[in-house]
Design a protein around this motif. Sequence first.
Motif, PDB file in Angstrom:
ATOM      1  N   LEU A 180      -4.133   9.068   7.551  1.00  0.00           N
ATOM      2  CA  LEU A 180      -3.534   8.553   6.328  1.00  0.00           C
ATOM      3  C   LEU A 180      -4.617   8.367   5.271  1.00  0.00           C
ATOM      4  O   LEU A 180      -5.702   7.868   5.562  1.00  0.00           O
ATOM      5  N   TYR A 201       0.833  -1.201   0.000  1.00  0.00           N
ATOM      6  CA  TYR A 201       0.000   0.000   0.000  1.00  0.00           C
ATOM      7  C   TYR A 201       0.871   1.255   0.000  1.00  0.00           C
ATOM      8  O   TYR A 201       1.965   1.252   0.560  1.00  0.00           O
ATOM      9  N   PHE A 223       4.336  -0.990   8.562  1.00  0.00           N
ATOM     10  CA  PHE A 223       4.637   0.265   7.873  1.00  0.00           C
ATOM     11  C   PHE A 223       6.131   0.512   7.766  1.00  0.00           C
ATOM     12  O   PHE A 223       6.915   0.134   8.647  1.00  0.00           O
ATOM     13  N   GLY A 224       6.507   1.200   6.688  1.00  0.00           N
ATOM     14  CA  GLY A 224       7.832   1.762   6.595  1.00  0.00           C
ATOM     15  C   GLY A 224       7.893   3.069   7.372  1.00  0.00           C
ATOM     16  O   GLY A 224       6.877   3.544   7.895  1.00  0.00           O
ATOM     17  N   SER A 225       9.077   3.662   7.450  1.00  0.00           N
ATOM     18  CA  SER A 225       9.243   4.884   8.238  1.00  0.00           C
ATOM     19  C   SER A 225       8.950   6.149   7.439  1.00  0.00           C
ATOM     20  O   SER A 225       8.990   7.243   7.987  1.00  0.00           O
ATOM     21  N   ASP A 246      -3.626  -6.902   9.076  1.00  0.00           N
ATOM     22  CA  ASP A 246      -2.927  -5.802   9.748  1.00  0.00           C
ATOM     23  C   ASP A 246      -1.622  -5.512   9.030  1.00  0.00           C
ATOM     24  O   ASP A 246      -0.964  -6.392   8.505  1.00  0.00           O
ATOM     25  N   TYR A 247      -1.284  -4.258   9.013  1.00  0.00           N
ATOM     26  CA  TYR A 247      -0.198  -3.753   8.197  1.00  0.00           C
ATOM     27  C   TYR A 247       1.105  -3.629   8.978  1.00  0.00           C
ATOM     28  O   TYR A 247       1.096  -3.386  10.180  1.00  0.00           O
ATOM     29  N   TYR A 302       0.280   5.242   1.262  1.00  0.00           N
ATOM     30  CA  TYR A 302      -0.570   6.212   1.927  1.00  0.00           C
ATOM     31  C   TYR A 302       0.119   7.569   1.925  1.00  0.00           C
ATOM     32  O   TYR A 302       1.334   7.658   1.994  1.00  0.00           O
ATOM     33  N   GLN A 333       0.277  11.106   4.178  1.00  0.00           N
ATOM     34  CA  GLN A 333      -0.062  11.670   5.488  1.00  0.00           C
ATOM     35  C   GLN A 333       0.269  13.157   5.476  1.00  0.00           C
ATOM     36  O   GLN A 333       1.424  13.538   5.308  1.00  0.00           O
ATOM     37  N   LEU A 379       3.760   7.040   3.225  1.00  0.00           N
ATOM     38  CA  LEU A 379       4.022   5.822   3.981  1.00  0.00           C
ATOM     39  C   LEU A 379       3.663   4.598   3.145  1.00  0.00           C
ATOM     40  O   LEU A 379       2.573   4.521   2.572  1.00  0.00           O
ATOM     41  N   ARG A 427       9.633  11.793   3.266  1.00  0.00           N
ATOM     42  CA  ARG A 427       9.147  13.162   3.486  1.00  0.00           C
ATOM     43  C   ARG A 427       9.413  13.993   2.246  1.00  0.00           C
ATOM     44  O   ARG A 427      10.567  14.147   1.847  1.00  0.00           O
TER      45      ARG A 427
END
Lengths: 115, 112
Positions: free
Chosen positions: A43, A33, A106-108, A103-104, A35, A37, A90, A111
């Motif tokens: 998200l 995925y 996530f990467g960090s 349930d996911y 997203y 933010q 993200l 930006r």
Amino acid sequence: GGIITQTPKFLIGQEGQKLTLKCQQNFNHDTMYWYRQDSGKGLRLIYYSITENDLQKGDLSEGYDASREKKSSFSLTVTSAQKNEMAVFLCASSISPAGSNSDYTFGSGTRLLVI
Amino acid sequence: AQSVTQPDARVTVSEGASLQLRCKYSYSGTPYLFWYVQYPRQGLQLLLKYYSGDPVVQGVNGFEAEFIKSNSSFHLRKASVHWSDSAVYFCAVSANTGKLTFGDGTVLTVKP
């Protein structure tokens, strides 16, 4: 344990520029995925992919392209960066798109700042 | 369509106090519900999830949440907060399509 790696961590672009963000996961998860933010917001889903070579549009797909050429990687392209745009992108993955394994992880994040 | 509302944008509590972060969802089917936490400059980490069965689910670090179907709520609770719990907390609902929809988040500040 596995990891989701997003590159680059920081991206500065110019108005109108095409920008590509990359995401790699070694969990062997089927679904990935992207997203977006924005500050003070939740998200919003841009694109997701249930399996290799699959693409599904999310709520915010306009202005973006995505590519899932391998099971382990999912890239996102901002087709034309908007001036003063600032957001965090993200990437996430899950074993399956729904049900008890949805349930996911996530990467960090990447930006983005457009000048 | 599914949606999540977190009515409190910011919550401030003193260390050692109890905590409740509110979450209400909208989804016509049976929801899968999640709470995630985001520390500064990091991705989201799963705190807990509800799929079925016991409506009170236990998560990491002493967090728990209760699914109340009649109220369409999934509030997060902790009996005694620590300064390290300061973060942004997101509630999310998943449909059987796999799409995870997030609330806008609640910024939790724990005062020493």
